[in-house]
Structures are given as structure tokens and as C-alpha cells.
Design a protein around this motif. Structure first.
Motif, PDB file in Angstrom:
ATOM      1  N   LYS A 141       0.797  -1.239   0.000  1.00 25.17           N
ATOM      2  CA  LYS A 141       0.000   0.000   0.000  1.00 25.17           C
ATOM      3  C   LYS A 141       0.824   1.280   0.000  1.00 25.17           C
ATOM      4  O   LYS A 141       0.585   2.193  -0.766  1.00 25.17           O
ATOM      5  CB  LYS A 141      -0.926   0.017   1.217  1.00 25.17           C
ATOM      6  N   MET A 181      -3.378   4.744  -5.856  1.00 21.94           N
ATOM      7  CA  MET A 181      -4.838   4.632  -6.008  1.00 21.94           C
ATOM      8  C   MET A 181      -5.583   5.805  -5.388  1.00 21.94           C
ATOM      9  O   MET A 181      -6.722   6.078  -5.742  1.00 21.94           O
ATOM     10  CB  MET A 181      -5.331   3.308  -5.409  1.00 21.94           C
ATOM     11  N   ARG A 182      -4.968   6.508  -4.436  1.00 21.02           N
ATOM     12  CA  ARG A 182      -5.635   7.662  -3.818  1.00 21.02           C
ATOM     13  C   ARG A 182      -5.480   8.941  -4.650  1.00 21.02           C
ATOM     14  O   ARG A 182      -6.076   9.967  -4.322  1.00 21.02           O
ATOM     15  CB  ARG A 182      -5.102   7.885  -2.400  1.00 21.02           C
ATOM     16  N   VAL A 210      -8.034  -8.591 -12.201  1.00 23.36           N
ATOM     17  CA  VAL A 210      -7.290  -7.720 -11.278  1.00 23.36           C
ATOM     18  C   VAL A 210      -6.547  -8.617 -10.297  1.00 23.36           C
ATOM     19  O   VAL A 210      -7.161  -9.401  -9.564  1.00 23.36           O
ATOM     20  CB  VAL A 210      -8.248  -6.765 -10.526  1.00 23.36           C
ATOM     21  N   THR A 211      -5.223  -8.530 -10.320  1.00 16.34           N
ATOM     22  CA  THR A 211      -4.397  -9.407  -9.491  1.00 16.34           C
ATOM     23  C   THR A 211      -3.062  -8.730  -9.183  1.00 16.34           C
ATOM     24  O   THR A 211      -2.514  -8.015 -10.047  1.00 16.34           O
ATOM     25  CB  THR A 211      -4.132 -10.752 -10.222  1.00 16.34           C
ATOM     26  N   SER A 258      -3.101  -3.804 -12.895  1.00 12.06           N
ATOM     27  CA  SER A 258      -4.510  -4.197 -13.067  1.00 12.06           C
ATOM     28  C   SER A 258      -5.398  -3.559 -12.003  1.00 12.06           C
ATOM     29  O   SER A 258      -6.591  -3.360 -12.231  1.00 12.06           O
ATOM     30  CB  SER A 258      -4.661  -5.721 -13.051  1.00 12.06           C
ATOM     31  N   ILE A 259      -4.824  -3.168 -10.871  1.00 12.02           N
ATOM     32  CA  ILE A 259      -5.604  -2.520  -9.801  1.00 12.02           C
ATOM     33  C   ILE A 259      -6.211  -1.208 -10.309  1.00 12.02           C
ATOM     34  O   ILE A 259      -7.240  -0.743  -9.790  1.00 12.02           O
ATOM     35  CB  ILE A 259      -4.712  -2.260  -8.550  1.00 12.02           C
ATOM     36  N   GLN A 317      -7.925  -0.716 -12.722  1.00 12.46           N
ATOM     37  CA  GLN A 317      -9.307  -0.929 -13.197  1.00 12.46           C
ATOM     38  C   GLN A 317     -10.314  -0.478 -12.139  1.00 12.46           C
ATOM     39  O   GLN A 317     -11.468  -0.200 -12.454  1.00 12.46           O
ATOM     40  CB  GLN A 317      -9.543  -2.403 -13.527  1.00 12.46           C
ATOM     41  N   PHE A 318      -9.875  -0.418 -10.873  1.00 10.86           N
ATOM     42  CA  PHE A 318     -10.778  -0.002  -9.781  1.00 10.86           C
ATOM     43  C   PHE A 318     -10.720   1.501  -9.504  1.00 10.86           C
ATOM     44  O   PHE A 318     -11.410   1.983  -8.613  1.00 10.86           O
ATOM     45  CB  PHE A 318     -10.431  -0.753  -8.481  1.00 10.86           C
ATOM     46  N   HIS A 319      -9.849   2.220 -10.223  1.00  8.75           N
ATOM     47  CA  HIS A 319      -9.768   3.665  -9.988  1.00  8.75           C
ATOM     48  C   HIS A 319     -10.831   4.362 -10.834  1.00  8.75           C
ATOM     49  O   HIS A 319     -11.074   3.990 -11.973  1.00  8.75           O
ATOM     50  CB  HIS A 319      -8.369   4.170 -10.344  1.00  8.75           C
ATOM     51  N   ARG A 320     -11.425   5.423 -10.246  1.00 10.27           N
ATOM     52  CA  ARG A 320     -12.567   6.024 -10.956  1.00 10.27           C
ATOM     53  C   ARG A 320     -12.174   7.020 -12.046  1.00 10.27           C
ATOM     54  O   ARG A 320     -13.016   7.441 -12.833  1.00 10.27           O
ATOM     55  CB  ARG A 320     -13.518   6.702  -9.971  1.00 10.27           C
TER      56      ARG A 320
END
Ligand code: F6R
Length: 242
Positions: free
Chosen positions: A150, A188-189, A214-215, A221-222, A224-227
Motif C-alpha cells: 500500500k 490509487m488515492r 485484477v491481481t 490491473s488494480i 481498473q478499480f480507480h474512478r
């Protein structure tokens, strides 16, 4: 995710510079997350051209880079601090004290990472994060792993990376074996993410990262979860996208 396909590297660089310019114009005191590597070089050149024309002002901007080799000084021409000075910072009016790169000379890994996390926290967070994409899906120095790391952490470089870097150093002892990198959570933030990709050799990983599962084995691939992700790539890099 927004995908912008351009004909070639030059147009990819102009398009990426458009997005960064818009960020700087709309929020002159923004925090830019920046990357090294070969892909963003054209983007930085384009930003410098715009600055020279009087179209951009970096005086209020803060920059926070993704990563740095542990053990390399800012004067070492292989360090990422040196790269950033060469390609961007020395050519625009960003305040040097507002440009952050992990401290490669801090031998205490915990201390180096904690102080970088604190710099990121105090900046108020990254408005726009620029990313390149490694052939194995890495972003920053977040390599394929069993879990997403993280926050800022110290990475052991793979033997293949060490071997590949050996040609830039006088002896094997001088080749960095570790690096400090921003973590996936920090990336991601970021409010917005801009990924730049170029060349046919990136086509498969672009497909895997943005259209596969996503792995942590494919760290990007993470995203894909960002807006708010914008992927800017030339035709060759985007050729396998469904
Ligand atoms: C650089 C970085 C790396 C690169 C990636 C792609 O700060 O963090 O993740 O973005 O290795 O590098 P290029 O652009 O050279 O293909």
C-alpha cells in the motif's frame, strides 16, 4: 477508463502533455505525481516547450516522484532525481524545494519510507499521477507479488533488473540492488491517473492490465478499480485492446 489512441509516440506525448497542462492551468497549486522511464520523456519535452512559450507556469506546483534507487546520490546520472532534473525540473520554474523524489542516500529503509509517506500526506495528496507501465505490469517499482503493497516501501530488485542496469555502472558493486517506491495505495488515492504507453512491446501487457483479471501478479490491473484513469497510447501499444 478513458482510452485515447494516437498515431505515434509524438502525438501520445502531446496528448499526455495536454492533460498535465490542463491540470496545472486549472489548479496552479496542484500536486503532480511523476514517473521516470523512457515513455514520459516526450511528454516532459512537450511541457518544457509550453513553458518556454509562456503557456505554463509551474511556480505553484508540487511534484512527488514514484521511485528512486537506494544508494544513488542525486548527482549520479542513473538516479531518478538526476533524470527529473535533466528532463523537466531544470527547464521550468518549479520550485526545487517543492520537487520530491525518495531519498536514495537514506540507508535506513524504514526511515526513508516513513518520511516519504509523510511528505505525501503533508502535500494533501496527489491530484494527477503520471504512470508508465512495465512489461510485467509493474507501476513504480511495484513488481508482481502475492499482495498489493500500500505505502512507500523498499523493494529488492530482481536479478534481471540488476543485470540490465549493470551496463550503466563501472562495477557490479555500484549497481543498485534495492529501490524505494511509492505504494499502490498511494497511487490509487490520486485524484486522476494518466498512464502513457508506447510501442508494440507494450501491447500484451496493456491488454492484460486493463482487460484481464485484477491481481497483484499484474500490479497495474488494480487501476481498473480507480474512478478516473486516462490511458494514452499509440496505435502499436493499444493494438490488442478488444
Ligand atoms: C519509473 C517507473 C517505472 C516505469 C516503467 C516503464 O519511475 O516507475 O514503473 O514507468 O518501468 O518504463 P518505460 O517507460 O521505460 O517503458
Amino acid at each position: 477508463m478513458r482510452i485515447i489512441k494516437t498515431t505515434d509516440y509524438e502525438n501520445m506525448s502531446r496528448m499526455a502533455a495536454n492533460i498535465i497542462s490542463a491540470q496545472v492551468i486549472l489548479k496552479p497549486d496542484c500536486v503532480l505525481g511523476l514517473a521516470t522511464g523512457s515513455t514520459p520523456i516526450g511528454t516532459y519535452e512537450e511541457l518544457v516547450r509550453r513553458y518556454d512559450r509562456g503557456d505554463l507556469d509551474f511556480s505553484g506546483v508540487t511534484s512527488i516522484n514514484l521511485d528512486e534507487y537506494k544508494g544513488l546520490s542525486p548527482e549520479n546520472d542513473q538516479s531518478y532525481r538526476y533524470f527529473m532534473n535533466e528532463h523537466l525540473f531544470s527547464h521550468v520554474n518549479i520550485r526545487p524545494e517543492k520537487t520530491y523524489v525518495p531519498d536514495g542516500l537514506e540507508a535506513d529503509g524504514e526511515k526513508a519510507c516513513a518520511s516519504y509517506n509523510e511528505i505525501i500526506r503533508q502535500s494533501g495528496g496527489i491530484d494527477l499521477q503520471l504512470l508508465g507501465l512495465g512489461h510485467n505490469g509493474h507501476i513504480g517499482f511495484n513488481e508482481p507479488a502475492d499482495a498489493f503493497d500500500k505505502e512507500t516501501h523498499c523493494v529488492d530488485l530482481t536479478q534481471s533488473t540488476i543485470d540490465a542496469n549493470a551496463r550503466f555502472f563501472a562495477s557490479m558493486d555500484e549497481v543498485p540492488k534495492q529501490a524505494y517506491t511509492m505504494g499502490i495505495g498511494t497511487i490509487m488515492r490520486a485524484g486522476k491517473i494518466l498512464v502513457v504507453v508506447s510501442g508494440a512491446d507494450k501491447a500484451q501487457i496493456v491488454k492484460d492490465a486493463f482487460f484481464g483479471p485484477v491481481t497483484p501478479q499484474v500490479p497495474a490491473s488494480i487501476l481498473q478499480f480507480h474512478r478516473d484513469v486516462t490511458l494514452v497510447g499509440d496505435e502499436a501499444a493499444l493494438s490488442l485492446i478488444p
